[in-house]
Write a protein that holds these residues in place. Structure first.
Motif, mmCIF file in Angstrom:
data_model
loop_
_atom_site.group_PDB
_atom_site.id
_atom_site.type_symbol
_atom_site.label_atom_id
_atom_site.label_comp_id
_atom_site.label_asym_id
_atom_site.label_seq_id
_atom_site.Cartn_x
_atom_site.Cartn_y
_atom_site.Cartn_z
ATOM 1 N N ALA A 97 8.679 -10.135 12.690
ATOM 2 C CA ALA A 97 7.609 -9.300 13.247
ATOM 3 C C ALA A 97 6.665 -8.825 12.136
ATOM 4 O O ALA A 97 5.454 -8.712 12.336
ATOM 5 C CB ALA A 97 8.199 -8.111 13.995
ATOM 6 N N ASP A 98 7.236 -8.556 10.958
ATOM 7 C CA ASP A 98 6.408 -8.112 9.831
ATOM 8 C C ASP A 98 5.360 -9.151 9.463
ATOM 9 O O ASP A 98 4.322 -8.822 8.894
ATOM 10 C CB ASP A 98 7.281 -7.826 8.598
ATOM 11 N N ARG A 137 16.519 -1.116 9.557
ATOM 12 C CA ARG A 137 15.664 -1.086 8.365
ATOM 13 C C ARG A 137 16.272 -0.184 7.297
ATOM 14 O O ARG A 137 16.335 -0.531 6.109
ATOM 15 C CB ARG A 137 14.259 -0.623 8.725
ATOM 16 N N GLY A 188 3.811 -10.838 11.652
ATOM 17 C CA GLY A 188 2.853 -10.892 12.750
ATOM 18 C C GLY A 188 3.112 -11.952 13.797
ATOM 19 O O GLY A 188 2.232 -12.267 14.599
ATOM 20 N N ASP A 240 12.934 -8.199 12.808
ATOM 21 C CA ASP A 240 11.920 -7.315 12.208
ATOM 22 C C ASP A 240 11.136 -8.051 11.121
ATOM 23 O O ASP A 240 9.919 -7.911 11.014
ATOM 24 C CB ASP A 240 12.585 -6.076 11.580
ATOM 25 N N TYR A 250 17.311 -6.690 12.112
ATOM 26 C CA TYR A 250 16.523 -6.703 10.882
ATOM 27 C C TYR A 250 15.857 -8.057 10.660
ATOM 28 O O TYR A 250 14.723 -8.130 10.202
ATOM 29 C CB TYR A 250 17.410 -6.360 9.687
ATOM 30 N N SER A 298 5.199 -8.818 18.295
ATOM 31 C CA SER A 298 4.778 -7.434 18.081
ATOM 32 C C SER A 298 5.929 -6.608 17.538
ATOM 33 O O SER A 298 7.095 -6.915 17.759
ATOM 34 C CB SER A 298 4.255 -6.832 19.384
ATOM 35 N N LYS A 299 5.594 -5.552 16.810
ATOM 36 C CA LYS A 299 6.618 -4.786 16.097
ATOM 37 C C LYS A 299 7.551 -4.039 17.032
ATOM 38 O O LYS A 299 8.660 -3.675 16.654
ATOM 39 C CB LYS A 299 5.936 -3.809 15.143
ATOM 40 N N ASP A 300 7.092 -3.805 18.280
ATOM 41 C CA ASP A 300 7.968 -3.087 19.208
ATOM 42 C C ASP A 300 8.762 -4.068 20.079
ATOM 43 O O ASP A 300 9.147 -3.757 21.195
ATOM 44 C CB ASP A 300 7.145 -2.145 20.086
ATOM 45 N N TRP A 301 9.040 -5.246 19.536
ATOM 46 C CA TRP A 301 9.724 -6.284 20.303
ATOM 47 C C TRP A 301 11.038 -5.799 20.902
ATOM 48 O O TRP A 301 11.425 -6.213 21.978
ATOM 49 C CB TRP A 301 9.976 -7.513 19.421
#
Lengths: 329, 280
Positions: A93-94, A310, A96, A90, A87, A99-102
């Motif tokens: 990543a949120d 999440r 930027g 994440d 999390y 990348s979100k699919d890290w």
């Protein structure tokens, strides 16, 4: 004039080649990995130097997982993060920064080693603690860090929740169960290391809900005959994930080294170092070597039993989530 | 007119315009702009959101704990700080310089070190905590522990603001009062108190302000249980950990405003006690 130009070019060339030869990586990590990465960084630097001729200086920053994630969001230029839970990455990543699919980029959910949550009790187990049920007894004092400020503590909380949900088969019962555990908590430290100190050094509490590696560390470093590990019947598979921070490595030009660094965690040597520091290696061969140390356990997973981080975060730990409810009455 | 020109000529630092300009610029850079950012972040919230954040049970309890214990700690420091200041100025004793230097330790010590040291001392297996435990007194991990940390970090403020005033206060004044027939009590209330009170209030205000914002030393000894021993600065940190920046700054803004009001009140009190006794 010409000579000056040549001299300047030479200096410029020397500077750039020196820059290519010496790079530095910053690994932003969480509390109980200090010893692990101190060892691992040394091994990686030696190997990278041998393979590429490049000297890597690795700096490590440790602290509460959430706070570390926030530092990265606020601009701490970490090449890699190795945090307590997905999390927190994440959240980065949120913003930027990667990348979100890290989590799909490296094997095994990007978690090269795992751990679990165990119960540490005082020698001889004076309160006869055998399983999670004993933690709700009114005569038992429980030590755990605050799930709001400590990533590790969220694993603690979910392990207890998962046990109760499985045993009693209802959400309300699980909530009641976890609430009763926290009624027995006299101190909520902000990080896992703080709780270890409260239990081990200050002598507060009868049982310490702890990462397995931290429990081993407490026993080996701080008091061989003072503590015992109690393995609960159900626990959770703690998967501390790792990731390269794309924005930072692309800007600094350190992507190759950063990726090599994380991949090395999956190598035999990397896995062995993790095992030595009481993290459970993913590699089956290396894991075999440590099999007599790590007991077999029925392990819940965050994805199967809680619908991913999440969802778990939103339900339990966000403002006005279940954890806040526990303390609001 | 004549007098003013005269004063200007005597001034050591030239250029009122430049110095004031620099002062304001510096103040803006260091204090006002960061504070402005705080208010700006809070402005993301609607007034009703803001209200529900700062009046939530947990936030209210945290604010109560922070401000309440800070006031008590400052009051304790007012009394014992005055005592320590008096002893240091009026009496000669072996090791006086050392004691004088020790007063400053809470200024210089990293607060986390103070917190860890106090916790070690007052935990149930610590030197002092072990002595208190048989009487059922728990210090570490209770509000009492917070109070002790706040007293510790606030002590130097009262002592150091009081000391110079006491040094100016010659014993002759007391002797004069005595020869004019004043009793000891009259000497204290009519002669000494009026002179030292304003500086005591200043020390009190500084100790209080420091305690309200204290984080490092407190979280180690506090126990950090919501509604019981959770200080407002910790709640701010918790909100930040939840990545809720606006919520965190909302609580910070309330702390700032409350501190300002209280400091303003203390300031008025200080002036009032100064003018009332003619020692402005």
């Amino acid at each position: 004039m010409m000579r000056l130009l040549v001299a300047m070019l030479a200096i410029a060339g020397w500077v750039t080649s020196a820059a290519a030869q010496n790079i530095s990586l910053l690994n932003v990590s969480y509390d109980p990995t200090r010893e692990l990465y101190a060892d691992f960084n040394k091994a990686f630097a030696a190997k990278y130097k041998a393979e590429t001729g490049t000297t890597v200086a690795i700096k490590a920053s440790h602290g509460g997982s959430g706070r570390q994630a926030r530092s990265v969001i606020d601009g701490l230029s970490a090449d890699v993060v190795t945090l307590a839970l997905a999390y927190d990455i994440d959240a980065i990543a949120d913003k930027g920064l990667l990348s979100k699919d890290w989590q799909q980029k490296l094997p095994q959910n990007s978690s090269p080693y795992t751990s679990t949550i165990v119960l540490l009790v005082r020698a001889g187990n004076p309160k006869k603690i055998k399983d999670w049920d004993d933690l709700v007894r009114p005569d038992v004092k429980v030590i755990t860090p605050n799930p709001k400020t400590s990533g590790g503590a969220r694993w603690n909380y979910l392990a207890a929740w998962g046990y109760a949900a499985k045993k009693y088969g209802s959400e309300d019962k699980a909530k009641e169960f976890v609430k009763n555990i926290f009624k027995n908590v006299p101190v909520l430290d902000t990080g896992a290391r703080g709780s270890t100190i409260t239990f081990v050094e200050r002598g507060v509490g009868d049982v310490f809900i702890s990462w397995e590696n931290e429990a081993f560390l407490a026993i080996n470093e701080l008091g061989k005959d003072k503590f015992e590990i109690v393995i609960p019947s159900v626990s959770i598979l703690a998967e501390p994930p790792v990731a390269v921070i794309d924005k930072v490595v692309d800007k600094k030009g350190t992507r190759a080294a950063a990726e090599a660094y994380l991949n090395y965690l999956y190598s035999k040597e990397g896995q062995d170092i993790a095992g030595k520091h009481y993290y459970r290696p993913r590699d089956p061969e290396v894991a075999k070597k440590y099999e007599n140390i790590f007991p077999k356990l029925s392990l819940l997973t965050i994805n199967d039993d809680f619908g991913g981080w999440r969802a778990a975060q939103k339900k339990h730990f966000d403002d006005k989530g279940v954890f806040d409810e526990i303390y609001s009455q | 007119m004549d007098r003013r020109r005269n004063r200007r000529r005597r001034s050591v630092i030239p250029g009122f315009g430049i110095t004031l300009g620099l002062t304001l610029t510096w103040l803006a850079l260091i204090v006002l702009i960061p504070l402005g950012g705080l208010f700006l972040k809070t402005a993301e919230l609607s007034p009703s959101e803001f209200w529900s954040i700062v009046t939530g049970t947990r936030a209210l309890n945290a604010l109560k704990i922070s401000f309440g214990l800070s006031l008590v700690a400052a009051a304790v420091n007012l009394f014992f700080g005055a005592l320590v200041g008096w002893a240091l100025v009026r009496y000669e004793f072996p090791g006086k310089r050392l004691v004088d230097a020790i007063i400053d330790v809470p200024f210089a010590l990293p607060t986390a070190v103070a917190g860890i040291a106090l916790t070690t001392l007052f935990a149930e297996n610590g030197w002092l905590g072990g002595l208190l435990a048989p009487f059922g007194i728990k210090v570490a991990f209770t509000p009492l522990g917070i109070l002790i940390a706040l007293i510790f970090i606030g002590l130097p403020f009262v002592v150091r603001t009081l000391q110079p005033v006491l040094e100016d206060l010659d014993t002759e004044i007391e002797e004069a009062a005595a020869t004019l027939g004043a009793s000891r009590w009259q000497t204290i209330t009519k002669v000494i108190a009026p002179i030292v009170l304003p500086s005591l209030w200043t020390g009190f205000a500084l100790a209080f302000a420091r305690a309200v914002g204290e984080y490092g030393s407190v979280i180690f000894i506090a126990g950090n249980l919501p509604n019981i021993s959770e200080i407002a600065p910790l709640l701010i940190v918790i909100r930040l950990e939840e990545f809720k920046y606006a919520d965190a700054t909302a609580i910070a803004v309330v702390m700032l405003l409350a501190s300002f009001v209280i400091l303003f009140a203390i300031n008025r009190l200080q002036r009032w006690s100064a003018t009332r006794t003619g020692h402005a």
